[in-house]
Design a protein around this motif. Structure first.
Motif, mmCIF file in Angstrom:
data_model
loop_
_atom_site.group_PDB
_atom_site.id
_atom_site.type_symbol
_atom_site.label_atom_id
_atom_site.label_comp_id
_atom_site.label_asym_id
_atom_site.label_seq_id
_atom_site.Cartn_x
_atom_site.Cartn_y
_atom_site.Cartn_z
ATOM 1 N N ARG A 303 -1.062 4.760 -3.252
ATOM 2 C CA ARG A 303 -1.906 3.915 -2.386
ATOM 3 C C ARG A 303 -1.393 2.479 -2.349
ATOM 4 O O ARG A 303 -1.374 1.838 -1.296
ATOM 5 N N ARG A 304 -0.954 1.994 -3.505
ATOM 6 C CA ARG A 304 -0.425 0.620 -3.563
ATOM 7 C C ARG A 304 0.829 0.491 -2.706
ATOM 8 O O ARG A 304 1.021 -0.503 -2.006
ATOM 9 N N LEU A 305 1.678 1.506 -2.761
ATOM 10 C CA LEU A 305 2.914 1.465 -1.972
ATOM 11 C C LEU A 305 2.612 1.476 -0.484
ATOM 12 O O LEU A 305 3.307 0.835 0.314
ATOM 13 N N LYS A 306 1.563 2.196 -0.088
ATOM 14 C CA LYS A 306 1.181 2.220 1.327
ATOM 15 C C LYS A 306 0.706 0.837 1.768
ATOM 16 O O LYS A 306 1.016 0.379 2.880
ATOM 17 N N GLY A 309 3.332 -1.437 2.785
ATOM 18 C CA GLY A 309 3.973 -1.164 4.065
ATOM 19 C C GLY A 309 5.122 -0.181 4.039
ATOM 20 O O GLY A 309 5.941 -0.171 4.968
ATOM 21 N N LEU A 310 5.216 0.655 3.017
ATOM 22 C CA LEU A 310 6.282 1.649 2.988
ATOM 23 C C LEU A 310 6.094 2.683 4.090
ATOM 24 O O LEU A 310 4.959 3.014 4.447
ATOM 25 N N SER A 317 8.626 10.859 -0.114
ATOM 26 C CA SER A 317 9.649 10.986 -1.163
ATOM 27 C C SER A 317 9.073 10.615 -2.528
ATOM 28 O O SER A 317 9.339 11.275 -3.535
ATOM 29 N N PHE A 318 8.263 9.543 -2.536
ATOM 30 C CA PHE A 318 7.618 9.131 -3.787
ATOM 31 C C PHE A 318 6.678 10.224 -4.287
ATOM 32 O O PHE A 318 6.640 10.539 -5.479
#
Length: 428
Positions: A303-306, A309-310, A317-318
């Motif tokens: 959720r943090r990566l989203k 803005g990934l 992949s993550f």
């Protein structure tokens, strides 16, 4: 004969059976095995060695594996092609479930723990075993030189100990050490047909198949294993060795404990073997609960990566690397016998991840089916795989069909090998 490179004027060759001392130097860094350390044995002594030597070790490792006989212990699943922890666990479970399918039977599993297994290898004994396996004498002498006269220091923080010369053991951190250990223990095999000794490197499980309450063969096997350890300078850590009894009979009798070196081995209801929680009921709620909890913690990172803005592709992949790898670890061995509740909990994590990534993710049921089919094909092509014999082709008129294994219980019917045979037959 295999040759290595020329570096700083030194030519190291297998023909000379010699390893320069500068390439054998090691710095030992104690790494905690668990979060809370209570004793010295809770540290793993990892050896930092020469990068050049590691490269050469890989060449030697490939050379050794290419010359090993096919008759090597088939129940050692580490460091061999087409073998994995999945195979070790599936073999253990199939061995147990096949017996438990019969009347008046039960299974005793002894999970062995060795004290500093790699560090207690006696090089001279190892060389004798390597020669017995048919390895070239020059290569055996090279291994002897590689393991003896090794200077090492211990580093803790900024503190470094005085150097010490070691002539025993295979340092943890060397490329060759795991392979050499598995070859050192290749002759540790069951002496009775009703028992199996299943190994993945130094993780060893003794599976005793008990019929009509006759434990004679199993107890003799444990005694023989203790004798083998003494003869090979390996120390059984009785305090960390555990036993589990799987007994589904309605009228159970009291099971006398197992003793090793006069000490009673603790009996447990569940044990984590090769990363998988096995219980004495052979159900998977304990294991699925643990991996669901771990996977949900990693959803937070997704959720943090989203938020950062990934792209959906990067998020997927993550997910595959950090979450699916947890959910689907050794899935062929355990998923078939999961309850509907277990499967819902697992799939709930996948759905949550799918909402975050914004792309379609494969259902765990599909992953399980795909991996079962793929693994079955690999086993069929590998005549040296210990489970190859379970896939018996039917007559030539029914090409691509395999003989079904008879099963009286749902536990056996839902196990990997029976599921794999049904999948293969349904594809034709």
């Amino acid at each position: 004969m295999l040759y290595c490179w020329h570096d700083t004027g030194l030519m190291v060759t297998l023909t000379l059976s010699f390893v320069p001392t500068c390439f054998k130097r090691a710095t030992i860094v104690p790494v905690p095995k668990k979060a809370k350390v209570t004793e010295l044995n809770d540290y793993r002594p990892v050896a930092l060695t020469s990068v050049i030597m590691k490269c050469f070790e890989r060449l030697v490792k490939d050379h050794i594996t290419s010359t090993l006989p096919d008759t090597l212990d088939p129940l050692q699943f580490a460091y061999r092609p087409n073998r994995s922890t999945d195979d070790a666990i599936s073999t253990t479970l199939h061995t147990a479930l096949t017996l438990l399918d019969k009347r008046n039977t039960y299974v005793r599993m002894l999970f062995i723990d060795y004290s500093s297994a790699f560090n207690t290898i006696v090089p001279s004994k190892l060389v004798i075993k390597l020669e017995t396996l048919g390895l070239d004498p020059a290569l055996c002498n090279w291994v002897l030189d590689f393991l003896t006269g090794r200077p090492q220091v211990v580093r803790v923080g900024n503190n470094i100990s005085s150097p010490l010369i070691l002539n025993t053991g295979a340092p943890q951190g060397c490329v060759l050490s795991p392979l050499l250990y598995s070859l050192f223990t290749h002759d540790c095999v069951a002496t009775h047909a009703s028992n199996s000794i299943i190994k993945f490197a130094d993780d060893t499980t003794v599976v005793g198949l008990i019929t009509n309450n006759d434990e004679t063969a199993y107890r003799e096997e444990v005694r023989a294993l203790g004798v083998w350890c003494q003869e090979n300078n390996l120390t059984l850590n009785v305090n960390k060795t555990k036993e589990m009894i799987v007994d589904f009979r309605k009228q159970q009798r009291e099971h006398p404990p197992i003793h090793i070196d006069g000490t009673v081995v603790e009996r447990v209801a569940s044990f984590k073997s090769l990363g998988i929680h096995i219980t004495d009921k052979l159900n998977w709620s304990t294991y699925t609960d643990s991996i669901v909890k771990k996977a949900q913690q990693r959803l937070f990172n997704l959720r943090r990566l989203k938020k950062f803005g990934l792209s959906p592709k990067a998020l997927t992949s993550f997910y595959r690397c950090t979450i699916e790898s947890i959910l689907a670890g050794c899935i062929t061995a355990w998923y078939g016998n999961c309850t509907a509740l277990n499967r819902k909990a697992l799939q709930r994590v996948v759905r949550s991840a799918q909402c975050i990534t914004g792309g379609k993710l494969p259902a765990l049921q599909d992953t399980y089916t795909t991996r079962c089919h793929r693994k079955a094909i690999k086993i069929i092509k590998d005549i040296n795989h210990p489970s190859h014999c379970l896939f018996t082709p039917l007559s030539s008129r029914r090409r691509g069909q395999y003989r079904c294994i008879k099963a009286g219980t749902e536990r056996l019917k839902n196990s990997f090998y029976l599921k794999a045979i049904r999948l293969l037959n349904s594809h034709h």
